[in-house]
Design a protein around this motif. Structure first.
Motif, PDB file in Angstrom:
ATOM      1  N   ASP A 232     -46.969 -25.838 -32.043  1.00 15.81           N
ATOM      2  CA  ASP A 232     -46.017 -26.142 -31.191  1.00 15.81           C
ATOM      3  C   ASP A 232     -46.534 -25.974 -29.878  1.00 15.81           C
ATOM      4  OD1 ASP A 232     -44.752 -27.302 -33.377  1.00 15.81           O
ATOM      5  OD2 ASP A 232     -43.397 -25.402 -33.790  1.00 15.81           O
ATOM      6  N   VAL A 233     -47.337 -24.941 -29.731  1.00 15.25           N
ATOM      7  CA  VAL A 233     -47.451 -24.420 -28.209  1.00 15.25           C
ATOM      8  C   VAL A 233     -48.799 -24.850 -27.941  1.00 15.25           C
ATOM      9  CG1 VAL A 233     -45.932 -22.377 -28.571  1.00 15.25           C
ATOM     10  CG2 VAL A 233     -48.552 -21.993 -28.933  1.00 15.25           C
ATOM     11  N   GLY A 234     -49.141 -24.770 -26.610  1.00 21.83           N
ATOM     12  CA  GLY A 234     -50.574 -25.257 -26.028  1.00 21.83           C
ATOM     13  C   GLY A 234     -51.601 -24.275 -26.322  1.00 21.83           C
ATOM     14  N   LEU A 235     -52.475 -24.756 -27.134  1.00 25.35           N
ATOM     15  CA  LEU A 235     -53.710 -23.700 -27.236  1.00 25.35           C
ATOM     16  C   LEU A 235     -54.816 -23.885 -26.104  1.00 25.35           C
ATOM     17  CD1 LEU A 235     -54.386 -24.741 -30.934  1.00 25.35           C
ATOM     18  CD2 LEU A 235     -53.204 -22.788 -30.096  1.00 25.35           C
ATOM     19  N   ARG A 236     -55.531 -22.969 -25.682  1.00 24.98           N
ATOM     20  CA  ARG A 236     -56.599 -22.769 -24.740  1.00 24.98           C
ATOM     21  C   ARG A 236     -57.875 -22.971 -25.385  1.00 24.98           C
ATOM     22  NH1 ARG A 236     -58.395 -18.935 -22.685  1.00 24.98           N
ATOM     23  NH2 ARG A 236     -57.415 -17.237 -23.704  1.00 24.98           N
ATOM     24  N   LYS A 328     -59.464 -23.975 -33.859  1.00 25.19           N
ATOM     25  CA  LYS A 328     -59.028 -24.952 -33.154  1.00 25.19           C
ATOM     26  C   LYS A 328     -59.139 -24.660 -31.658  1.00 25.19           C
ATOM     27  CE  LYS A 328     -57.871 -28.044 -36.389  1.00 25.19           C
ATOM     28  NZ  LYS A 328     -58.518 -29.451 -36.176  1.00 25.19           N
ATOM     29  N   GLY A 329     -58.908 -23.458 -31.233  1.00 23.40           N
ATOM     30  CA  GLY A 329     -58.366 -22.959 -30.060  1.00 23.40           C
ATOM     31  C   GLY A 329     -57.925 -21.534 -29.816  1.00 23.40           C
ATOM     32  N   VAL A 331     -54.962 -18.862 -28.527  1.00 20.44           N
ATOM     33  CA  VAL A 331     -53.444 -18.747 -28.317  1.00 20.44           C
ATOM     34  C   VAL A 331     -53.499 -17.270 -27.811  1.00 20.44           C
ATOM     35  CG1 VAL A 331     -52.659 -17.848 -30.525  1.00 20.44           C
ATOM     36  CG2 VAL A 331     -50.940 -18.752 -28.787  1.00 20.44           C
ATOM     37  N   THR A 335     -49.199 -17.236 -23.475  1.00 21.68           N
ATOM     38  CA  THR A 335     -48.657 -18.683 -24.186  1.00 21.68           C
ATOM     39  C   THR A 335     -47.473 -18.158 -24.829  1.00 21.68           C
ATOM     40  OG1 THR A 335     -50.838 -19.309 -23.864  1.00 21.68           O
ATOM     41  CG2 THR A 335     -49.378 -20.520 -25.289  1.00 21.68           C
ATOM     42  N   ALA A 339     -43.333 -19.224 -24.696  1.00 22.61           N
ATOM     43  CA  ALA A 339     -42.634 -20.270 -25.789  1.00 22.61           C
ATOM     44  C   ALA A 339     -41.426 -19.478 -26.043  1.00 22.61           C
ATOM     45  CB  ALA A 339     -43.693 -20.539 -26.754  1.00 22.61           C
TER      46      ALA A 339
END
Length: 388
Positions: A232-236, A328-329, A331, A335, A339
């Motif tokens: 639900d949060v943006g991944l870097r 995937k990225g 966190v 971040t 959130a």
């Protein structure tokens, strides 16, 4: 109560309240003394018990593997009883080991004593899924492993459920685990009294009574954070490298991107290492040796899990993986904190709204005489695997 098809329902409550007994009555390991248990419209007491159990997966604490059998034989035991041929069983074993993130070439011929507790538990899940049953019963499946392994097994179960959509009934003493895993939570009191059967959000937001409120504890507001997933949060994004590459080439990409680290991934995009600029500067060639302390969380992990992983590993970030452990990225702490701030602000805005938590549709309870027919339940759980 009705357990809807394709959902995870968690049974929680104090010791001796009837959670495991209720679970075992579904597959008749304990025979019900009265009342009815219905699976897909069929009363289980009218079915052959062996046939019933072969169609329901069962996972217990510590896996419950047969110590004299290899991993492959343990997983293939139910398909063998069902008359599958050897080639089909072997293919199914390899498929399930891949599903639970164990390399078939490394693990199929090992014995349980050669596995860690977490690996044994993964094999136990694979064995329960061997014949592709629509229903999976789990009795405190992760209670005997360490906290870090427990988090990873929980994430693994979430990933498996996203892929397979089984009907899962799970007993746990850990309310945080129930909130993380459950689509629905059933809170039992002494004497198998069902106090509340609802979504995690509604139970946390509006406990049905004082017992539920006390069972949840004073940290209910904090537990709301377990409802927010890493997804639900943006991944870097991250600079990635591969084993065999020149470290200088990877370092150049890290500097160009303005990052502090590179993530080394294998041919299936599974993370192996997280190397800083200084570490890259000391190497000639990137190795393929995985870092056992790599801070990794699943895409469906909670923000609490992500923070725990970062704190335990002393890293300011965690690597996020999806299905089959694909990278995937990233966190990071900031971040997650952002959130959390947004979640707390939203909770404050919602506090004056009409109360929620009423059990509509999926659960109806009535003070009826012993042995009376269950009330009709509508509007829920149609499909293979529904349990009443």
């Amino acid at each position: 109560m009705e357990i809807p098809a394709g959902k995870i329902v968690m049974f929680v409550g104090p010791s001796g309240c009837g959670k495991t007994t209720t679970l075992k009555m579904i597959n008749r390991l304990i025979e019900p003394s009265e009342g009815r248990i219905v699976v897909d419209g069929d009363d289980v007491t009218d079915m052959n018990s062996d046939t019933l159990r072969r169609g329901i997966g069962y996972v217990i604490q510590a896996g419950g593997l047969f110590p004299h059998m290899t991993v492959a034989t343990n997983i293939g035991i139910v398909p063998k009883m069902l008359g599958w041929d050897k080639a089909r069983i072997a293919a199914r074993v390899d498929e399930l080991l891949e599903l639970v993130s164990l390399d078939p070439a490394l693990y199929r011929d090992r014995y349980p004593k050669e596995l860690s507790g977490g690996q044994q538990q993964r094999v136990g899940v694979a064995r329960a899924l061997a014949a592709d049953p629509p229903i999976l019963l789990m009795d405190e499946p992760f209670g005997a492993v360490d906290p870090i392994t427990r988090l990873r097994l929980q994430d693994e179960l979430i990933n498996i459920q996203e892929e397979l959509q089984k009907t899962i009934v799970c007993v746990t003493h850990d309310f945080d685990e129930a909130v993380k895993l459950g689509d629905w939570i059933a809170i039992f009191n002494e004497g198998a009294q069902l106090e509340q059967y609802d979504t995690p959000e509604r139970i946390l937001g509006d406990p049905a009574n004082e017992f539920v409120e006390n069972f949840i504890g004073s940290g209910a507001g904090l537990k709301q954070l377990t409802l927010t997933r890493v997804a639900d949060v943006g991944l870097r994004a991250a600079v990635v490298g591969n084993p065999g590459e020149r470290a200088a080439d990877v370092l150049a990409r890290v500097v160009e991107a303005g990052h502090g680290h590179a993530v080394i991934i294998d041919e299936r995009r599974r993370p192996l290492q997280r190397l800083s600029r200084r570490e890259l500067g000391r190497l000639q060639v990137i190795s393929d040796i995985p870092d056992p302390k790599l801070p990794v969380v699943g895409i469906r992990a909670t923000l609490n899990d992500a923070l725990d992983t970062m704190l335990v590993s002393s890293a300011g970030a965690a690597l996020v993986t999806g299905r089959r452990d694909m990278f995937k990225g990233v966190v990071d702490v900031q971040t997650v904190m952002d959130a959390i701030t947004r979640s707390q602000a939203a909770a404050g805005l919602d506090s004056d709204q009409a109360p929620v938590g009423l059990n509509t549709g999926l659960f109806q309870a009535q003070a009826s005489a012993a042995g009376s027919d269950p009330s009709e339940i509508e509007g829920s759980g149609d499909g293979a695997g529904a349990v009443q």
